[in-house]
Design an enzyme around this catalytic site. Structure first.
Site, PDB file in Angstrom:
ATOM      1  N   LYS A  45     -42.541  36.642 -61.468  1.00  0.00           N
ATOM      2  CA  LYS A  45     -41.562  36.083 -62.400  1.00  0.00           C
ATOM      3  C   LYS A  45     -41.195  34.639 -62.013  1.00  0.00           C
ATOM      4  O   LYS A  45     -41.251  34.277 -60.835  1.00  0.00           O
ATOM      5  CB  LYS A  45     -40.314  36.976 -62.498  1.00  0.00           C
TER       6      LYS A  45
ATOM      7  N   LYS B  60     -36.041  30.709 -59.136  1.00  0.00           N
ATOM      8  CA  LYS B  60     -35.430  29.516 -58.555  1.00  0.00           C
ATOM      9  C   LYS B  60     -35.926  29.289 -57.148  1.00  0.00           C
ATOM     10  O   LYS B  60     -35.980  28.181 -56.660  1.00  0.00           O
ATOM     11  CB  LYS B  60     -33.905  29.725 -58.451  1.00  0.00           C
TER      12      LYS B  60
ATOM     13  N   LYS C  29     -33.687  41.887 -49.272  1.00  0.00           N
ATOM     14  CA  LYS C  29     -33.133  40.675 -48.675  1.00  0.00           C
ATOM     15  C   LYS C  29     -32.770  40.829 -47.206  1.00  0.00           C
ATOM     16  O   LYS C  29     -32.770  39.858 -46.462  1.00  0.00           O
ATOM     17  CB  LYS C  29     -31.912  40.195 -49.474  1.00  0.00           C
TER      18      LYS C  29
HETATM   19  P1  ATP Z   1     -34.245  33.874 -58.043  1.00  0.00           P
HETATM   20  O1  ATP Z   1     -35.197  33.133 -58.918  1.00  0.00           O
HETATM   21  O2  ATP Z   1     -33.818  33.094 -56.841  1.00  0.00           O
HETATM   22  O3  ATP Z   1     -34.654  35.283 -57.803  1.00  0.00           O
HETATM   23  P2  ATP Z   1     -32.979  34.138 -60.408  1.00  0.00           P
HETATM   24  O4  ATP Z   1     -33.652  32.997 -61.060  1.00  0.00           O
HETATM   25  O5  ATP Z   1     -33.415  35.536 -60.697  1.00  0.00           O
HETATM   26  O6  ATP Z   1     -32.935  33.924 -58.881  1.00  0.00           O
HETATM   27  P3  ATP Z   1     -30.244  34.889 -60.932  1.00  0.00           P
HETATM   28  O7  ATP Z   1     -29.026  34.063 -60.739  1.00  0.00           O
HETATM   29  O8  ATP Z   1     -30.422  36.090 -60.095  1.00  0.00           O
HETATM   30  O9  ATP Z   1     -31.467  33.926 -60.773  1.00  0.00           O
HETATM   31  O10 ATP Z   1     -30.387  35.300 -62.453  1.00  0.00           O
HETATM   32  C1  ATP Z   1     -29.590  34.859 -63.493  1.00  0.00           C
HETATM   33  C2  ATP Z   1     -30.033  35.616 -64.735  1.00  0.00           C
HETATM   34  O11 ATP Z   1     -31.322  35.182 -65.194  1.00  0.00           O
HETATM   35  C3  ATP Z   1     -30.149  37.117 -64.504  1.00  0.00           C
HETATM   36  O12 ATP Z   1     -29.586  37.827 -65.583  1.00  0.00           O
HETATM   37  C4  ATP Z   1     -31.647  37.340 -64.414  1.00  0.00           C
HETATM   38  O13 ATP Z   1     -32.006  38.638 -64.782  1.00  0.00           O
HETATM   39  C5  ATP Z   1     -32.203  36.293 -65.359  1.00  0.00           C
HETATM   40  N1  ATP Z   1     -33.562  35.869 -64.980  1.00  0.00           N
HETATM   41  C6  ATP Z   1     -33.935  35.385 -63.780  1.00  0.00           C
HETATM   42  N2  ATP Z   1     -35.244  35.073 -63.762  1.00  0.00           N
HETATM   43  C7  ATP Z   1     -35.735  35.372 -64.984  1.00  0.00           C
HETATM   44  C8  ATP Z   1     -37.046  35.273 -65.603  1.00  0.00           C
HETATM   45  N3  ATP Z   1     -38.085  34.798 -64.946  1.00  0.00           N
HETATM   46  N4  ATP Z   1     -37.170  35.666 -66.883  1.00  0.00           N
HETATM   47  C9  ATP Z   1     -36.102  36.135 -67.558  1.00  0.00           C
HETATM   48  N5  ATP Z   1     -34.864  36.267 -67.051  1.00  0.00           N
HETATM   49  C10 ATP Z   1     -34.659  35.896 -65.780  1.00  0.00           C
END
Ligand code: ATP
Ligand code: LTN
Length: 326
Positions: A192, A195, A111
Site C-alpha cells: 500500500k 507515509k 510495531k
Molecule cells: P503509514 O503510511 O505510515 O502506515 P498511513 O499513511 O497509513 O501511515 P494513517 O495516519 O495511519 O496513515 O492513516 C490515515 C488514514 O488514511 C487511515 O484511515 C488509513 O486507513 C488511510 N490510508 C492510509 N494509507 C492508505 C492507502 N494507501 N490507501 C487508502 N487509504 C489509506
C-alpha cells in the site's frame, strides 16, 4: 443526525492514498452528519517524535483538513491534546481492558516486534483510540480496514462497560473504506502507498510539486503486456493507476479503458499526470493560505472548545457510573 468521529496522526505529509481512502470521505460525510475530525497528536508520541516537528505536523494536518474541504464551521477540527477528556477517559477504559486482548492487536505486534524496550504507549494505543471515539457518543467511525481490529476493541469496551455499569457509552460502528480506495505504492504496486515507505517515488503527497508528481507517475511500475486494462492480479501497477485516474476524474474504470483502447501506457500516464496535478493544485493553494494565516489557530481553538462541550458531560456520566469523584 448521526455523529461521526475520525482522526489522523500528525506524522509527515498526507499522500493521495490518505486523501482518496479517508479524507475525501470525511468531506462527503459532512452533508449527512455532525462530524468531528481530530489530529491525534497524543497517538503519535507512542513512537519518538521531535517536539518541534510534531507541533508543525499537527498544524499541517489541521490545515490539510481545511484545504481538502472540511468546513470548520460545520465540522469540528481540533487537536487531541487540547481536550483533557481523551486522557481522562483513556485511564478509565484502561482499567476495563484486558492485557490479553491488547497483546493480540496486530498493529502492536508489528510495531513492537516483541522487544523489551517497545514503548508501553504502543500497547495502550488502541485504548486511547477507543477513548477518542467513546468520548463523543460517536455513531460512525470512517477508517481504513487496517483499523478494523481497533474498532472491534472499542465496541467490546463500550459493551463491557455498559453491561457492568449500566448504559454509559454509545456503541459505535466502523465505516470501512471501499476496496477501490486502497491506493498502492507507485513503484511497488503490491504494497500500500505509505507515509513511512523509504522511496519518495512510491507516493504522491498532497503538497508535491507538479514536477515530482510527473516523475513519480511516469516512472510508476507497470508491466510489459501493454494495454490499459484493470486486472489487479496480473497488472497491479496499471490497475492502481486506473483507480487513481478514476477517483480523481470521476470517470468509471470501464470508460477509461475504452478511451485508451489501442493506446500505450505513455499517453495514459501523461494524462494521469495532468489530472492529478489539476486535482491537487487547489488543495495545495488552499493549504498555503490556511497554513500561513492566524485563522488556523483560531479554528483549532474553536474546535477544541466545541469538542470539549460535548466531551465534558460524557465524562461526567462516566465518572458518575464508575463512582469517581466526590
Ligand atoms: P503509514 O503510511 O505510515 O502506515 P498511513 O499513511 O497509513 O501511515 P494513517 O495516519 O495511519 O496513515 O492513516 C490515515 C488514514 O488514511 C487511515 O484511515 C488509513 O486507513 C488511510 N490510508 C492510509 N494509507 C492508505 C492507502 N494507501 N490507501 C487508502 N487509504 C489509506
Ligand atoms: N489509529 C488511527 C488514527 C486514530 C483514529 C482515532 C481514527 C486515532 N484515534 C479515532 C479514528 C477514530 C490510524 O492510524 N489511522
Amino acid at each position: 443526525m448521526k455523529r461521526v468521529f475520525s482522526g489522523v496522526q500528525p506524522t509527515g505529509n498526507l499522500h493521495i492514498g490518505n486523501y482518496l481512502g479517508a479524507l475525501k470521505q470525511f468531506v462527503e460525510l459532512q452533508d449527512e452528519s455532525e462530524c468531528i475530525y481530530c489530529v491525534v497528536d497524543m497517538h503519535s508520541i507512542t513512537v519518538p517524535q521531535d517536539p518541534k516537528e510534531l507541533k508543525k505536523h499537527t498544524l499541517d494536518i489541521a490545515a490539510l483538513y481545511v484545504a481538502v474541504g472540511i468546513d470548520p464551521k460545520r465540522s469540528i477540527i481540533f487537536a487531541q491534546s487540547e481536550v483533557a477528556g481523551h486522557a481522562e477517559l483513556n485511564w478509565v477504559l484502561t482499567c476495563s481492558s484486558y492485557t490479553g486482548e491488547l497483546s493480540r492487536m496486530t498493529q502492536y505486534k508489528q510495531k513492537s516486534r516483541g522487544e523489551e524496550s517497545a514503548p508501553a504507549g504502543l500497547f495502550m494505543y488502541p485504548v486511547l483510540m477507543a477513548a477518542d471515539i467513546l468520548l463523543y457518543d460517536t455513531d460512525i467511525v470512517p477508517v481504513g480496514d487496517d483499523q478494523k481490529q481497533h474498532i472491534e476493541l472499542t465496541r467490546d469496551l463500550a459493551i463491557r462497560v455498559n453491561n457492568k455499569y449500566g448504559e454509559t457509552f454509545v456503541v459505535p460502528e466502523g465505516r470501512f473504506l471501499k476496496s477501490g480506495a486502497r491506493i498502492m505504492s507507485l513503484d511497488e504496486p503490491t504494497a500500500k502507498m505509505s507515509k513511512s515507505a523509504e522511496s519518495e517515488m512510491s507516493r504522491i503527497s498532497l503538497l508535491d510539486e507538479p514536477s515530482k508528481i510527473k516523475k513519480a507517475i511516469m516512472r510508476a511500475t507497470t508491466d510489459s503486456e501493454g494495454g490499459v486494462r484493470f486486472d489487479v492480479e496480473n497488472k497491479p501497477g496499471i490497475s492502481n493507476l486506473l483507480t487513481i485516474y478514476s477517483s480523481f476524474s470521476g470517470k468509471d474504470i470501464a470508460e477509461i479503458e475504452k478511451d485508451y483502447e489501442g493506446r500505450g501506457y505513455g499517453d495514459f500516464k501523461k494524462d494521469l499526470v495532468t489530472i492529478t496535478v489539476d486535482a491537487l493544485a487547489p488543495i495545495k493553494k488552499r493549504f498555503e493560505e490556511v497554513r500561513n494565516s492566524p485563522e488556523l489557530v483560531a479554528i483549532l481553538k474553536d474546535g477544541a472548545e466545541r469538542a470539549n462541550a460535548i466531551a465534558v458531560p460524557v465524562m461526567e456520566r462516566v465518572k458518575e457510573r464508575f463512582g469517581l469523584g466526590i
